[in-house]
Design a protein around this motif. Structure first.
Motif, PDB file in Angstrom:
ATOM      1  N   ALA A   1     -88.841  57.782 -16.180  1.00  0.00           N
ATOM      2  CA  ALA A   1     -88.460  56.537 -16.853  1.00  0.00           C
ATOM      3  C   ALA A   1     -87.249  56.752 -17.757  1.00  0.00           C
ATOM      4  O   ALA A   1     -86.303  55.951 -17.747  1.00  0.00           O
ATOM      5  CB  ALA A   1     -89.639  55.996 -17.655  1.00  0.00           C
ATOM      6  N   LEU A   2     -87.262  57.843 -18.523  1.00  0.00           N
ATOM      7  CA  LEU A   2     -86.130  58.110 -19.413  1.00  0.00           C
ATOM      8  C   LEU A   2     -84.861  58.413 -18.638  1.00  0.00           C
ATOM      9  O   LEU A   2     -83.779  57.941 -18.987  1.00  0.00           O
ATOM     10  CB  LEU A   2     -86.463  59.268 -20.352  1.00  0.00           C
ATOM     11  CG  LEU A   2     -87.472  58.953 -21.444  1.00  0.00           C
ATOM     12  CD1 LEU A   2     -87.823  60.207 -22.227  1.00  0.00           C
ATOM     13  CD2 LEU A   2     -86.947  57.882 -22.369  1.00  0.00           C
ATOM     14  N   GLU A   3     -84.984  59.208 -17.583  1.00  0.00           N
ATOM     15  CA  GLU A   3     -83.810  59.548 -16.776  1.00  0.00           C
ATOM     16  C   GLU A   3     -83.273  58.326 -16.046  1.00  0.00           C
ATOM     17  O   GLU A   3     -82.090  58.267 -15.726  1.00  0.00           O
ATOM     18  CB  GLU A   3     -84.141  60.662 -15.788  1.00  0.00           C
ATOM     19  CG  GLU A   3     -84.382  62.011 -16.452  1.00  0.00           C
ATOM     20  CD  GLU A   3     -83.172  62.512 -17.226  1.00  0.00           C
ATOM     21  OE1 GLU A   3     -82.027  62.297 -16.779  1.00  0.00           O
ATOM     22  OE2 GLU A   3     -83.367  63.102 -18.299  1.00  0.00           O
ATOM     23  N   THR A   4     -84.112  57.355 -15.749  1.00  0.00           N
ATOM     24  CA  THR A   4     -83.664  56.122 -15.112  1.00  0.00           C
ATOM     25  C   THR A   4     -83.038  55.184 -16.137  1.00  0.00           C
ATOM     26  O   THR A   4     -82.012  54.545 -15.870  1.00  0.00           O
ATOM     27  CB  THR A   4     -84.864  55.419 -14.442  1.00  0.00           C
ATOM     28  OG1 THR A   4     -85.458  56.326 -13.526  1.00  0.00           O
ATOM     29  CG2 THR A   4     -84.445  54.166 -13.713  1.00  0.00           C
ATOM     30  N   LEU A   5     -83.643  55.098 -17.292  1.00  0.00           N
ATOM     31  CA  LEU A   5     -83.186  54.176 -18.319  1.00  0.00           C
ATOM     32  C   LEU A   5     -81.865  54.609 -18.952  1.00  0.00           C
ATOM     33  O   LEU A   5     -81.001  53.765 -19.222  1.00  0.00           O
ATOM     34  CB  LEU A   5     -84.271  54.039 -19.394  1.00  0.00           C
ATOM     35  CG  LEU A   5     -84.064  52.972 -20.453  1.00  0.00           C
ATOM     36  CD1 LEU A   5     -83.929  51.601 -19.796  1.00  0.00           C
ATOM     37  CD2 LEU A   5     -85.219  52.986 -21.438  1.00  0.00           C
ATOM     38  N   ALA A   6     -81.680  55.890 -19.175  1.00  0.00           N
ATOM     39  CA  ALA A   6     -80.479  56.369 -19.866  1.00  0.00           C
ATOM     40  C   ALA A   6     -79.186  55.992 -19.130  1.00  0.00           C
ATOM     41  O   ALA A   6     -78.266  55.426 -19.741  1.00  0.00           O
ATOM     42  CB  ALA A   6     -80.564  57.878 -20.083  1.00  0.00           C
ATOM     43  N   PRO A   7     -79.052  56.255 -17.823  1.00  0.00           N
ATOM     44  CA  PRO A   7     -77.804  55.851 -17.150  1.00  0.00           C
ATOM     45  C   PRO A   7     -77.634  54.330 -17.102  1.00  0.00           C
ATOM     46  O   PRO A   7     -76.516  53.820 -17.181  1.00  0.00           O
ATOM     47  CB  PRO A   7     -77.926  56.408 -15.735  1.00  0.00           C
ATOM     48  CG  PRO A   7     -79.090  57.298 -15.727  1.00  0.00           C
ATOM     49  CD  PRO A   7     -79.905  57.020 -16.942  1.00  0.00           C
ATOM     50  N   PHE A   8     -78.760  53.612 -16.980  1.00  0.00           N
ATOM     51  CA  PHE A   8     -78.676  52.153 -16.965  1.00  0.00           C
ATOM     52  C   PHE A   8     -78.093  51.637 -18.281  1.00  0.00           C
ATOM     53  O   PHE A   8     -77.194  50.793 -18.292  1.00  0.00           O
ATOM     54  CB  PHE A   8     -80.059  51.548 -16.704  1.00  0.00           C
ATOM     55  CG  PHE A   8     -80.084  50.055 -16.824  1.00  0.00           C
ATOM     56  CD1 PHE A   8     -79.549  49.265 -15.821  1.00  0.00           C
ATOM     57  CD2 PHE A   8     -80.630  49.450 -17.941  1.00  0.00           C
ATOM     58  CE1 PHE A   8     -79.564  47.881 -15.934  1.00  0.00           C
ATOM     59  CE2 PHE A   8     -80.641  48.068 -18.062  1.00  0.00           C
ATOM     60  CZ  PHE A   8     -80.105  47.286 -17.058  1.00  0.00           C
ATOM     61  N   ILE A   9     -78.608  52.143 -19.381  1.00  0.00           N
ATOM     62  CA  ILE A   9     -78.114  51.714 -20.697  1.00  0.00           C
ATOM     63  C   ILE A   9     -76.648  52.110 -20.861  1.00  0.00           C
ATOM     64  O   ILE A   9     -75.818  51.311 -21.319  1.00  0.00           O
ATOM     65  CB  ILE A   9     -78.977  52.303 -21.829  1.00  0.00           C
ATOM     66  CG1 ILE A   9     -80.363  51.667 -21.804  1.00  0.00           C
ATOM     67  CG2 ILE A   9     -78.316  52.114 -23.188  1.00  0.00           C
ATOM     68  CD1 ILE A   9     -81.361  52.331 -22.726  1.00  0.00           C
TER      69      ILE A   9
END
Length: 133
Positions: free
Chosen positions: A75-83
């Protein structure tokens, strides 16, 4: 003094020699040394039984924690690039852009509301097949 029971046992010669040498020291006896050794062995067996009893349960807990950690990392690895992407493509709003700020609030609410519902209900968005468990 506790009642004592006589036992007759046979030890290999080298072990018997080591026991005799140890018992020759002042304040030691073969009976006391053997009683301590048997007590220690039985105590270890008791600890082993506890380990055997709880090992499966602890393994399951460990596996569950590993899955939770993995899911959190995904979840964090997915969210970080999105943000990072969103922040890089969105132009900052002007100070007096009330319409833009209202639209941003609506978009944020539209983003946060489903996350809140999913967390509250316990269902998962990314892996819906695991919800059946």
């Amino acid at each position: 003094m506790a009642e004592r029971v006589r036992h007759q046992l046979f030890l290999p010669r080298p072990l018997s020699d080591r026991l005799a040498a140890l018992a020759a020291k002042p304040g030691a006896s073969k009976s006391a040394i053997l009683a301590d050794a048997v007590t220690a062995w039985l105590n270890r067996r008791g600890a082993s039984e506890l380990e055997d009893r709880f090992a499966l349960w602890l393994d399951r807990m460990s596996n569950a924690l590993a899955r939770i950690e993995r899911d959190g990392n995904v979840a964090l690895e997915t969210l970080a690039p999105f943000i990072r992407f969103e922040l890089s493509i969105q132009a900052p709003l002007a100070e007096n852009d009330a319409v833009g700020r209202a639209l941003a609030r609506e978009r944020f609410e539209a983003f946060v509301a489903p996350v809140g519902r999913a967390v509250a209900s316990g269902r998962r968005t990314m892996w819906p097949e695991e919800n059946a468990r």
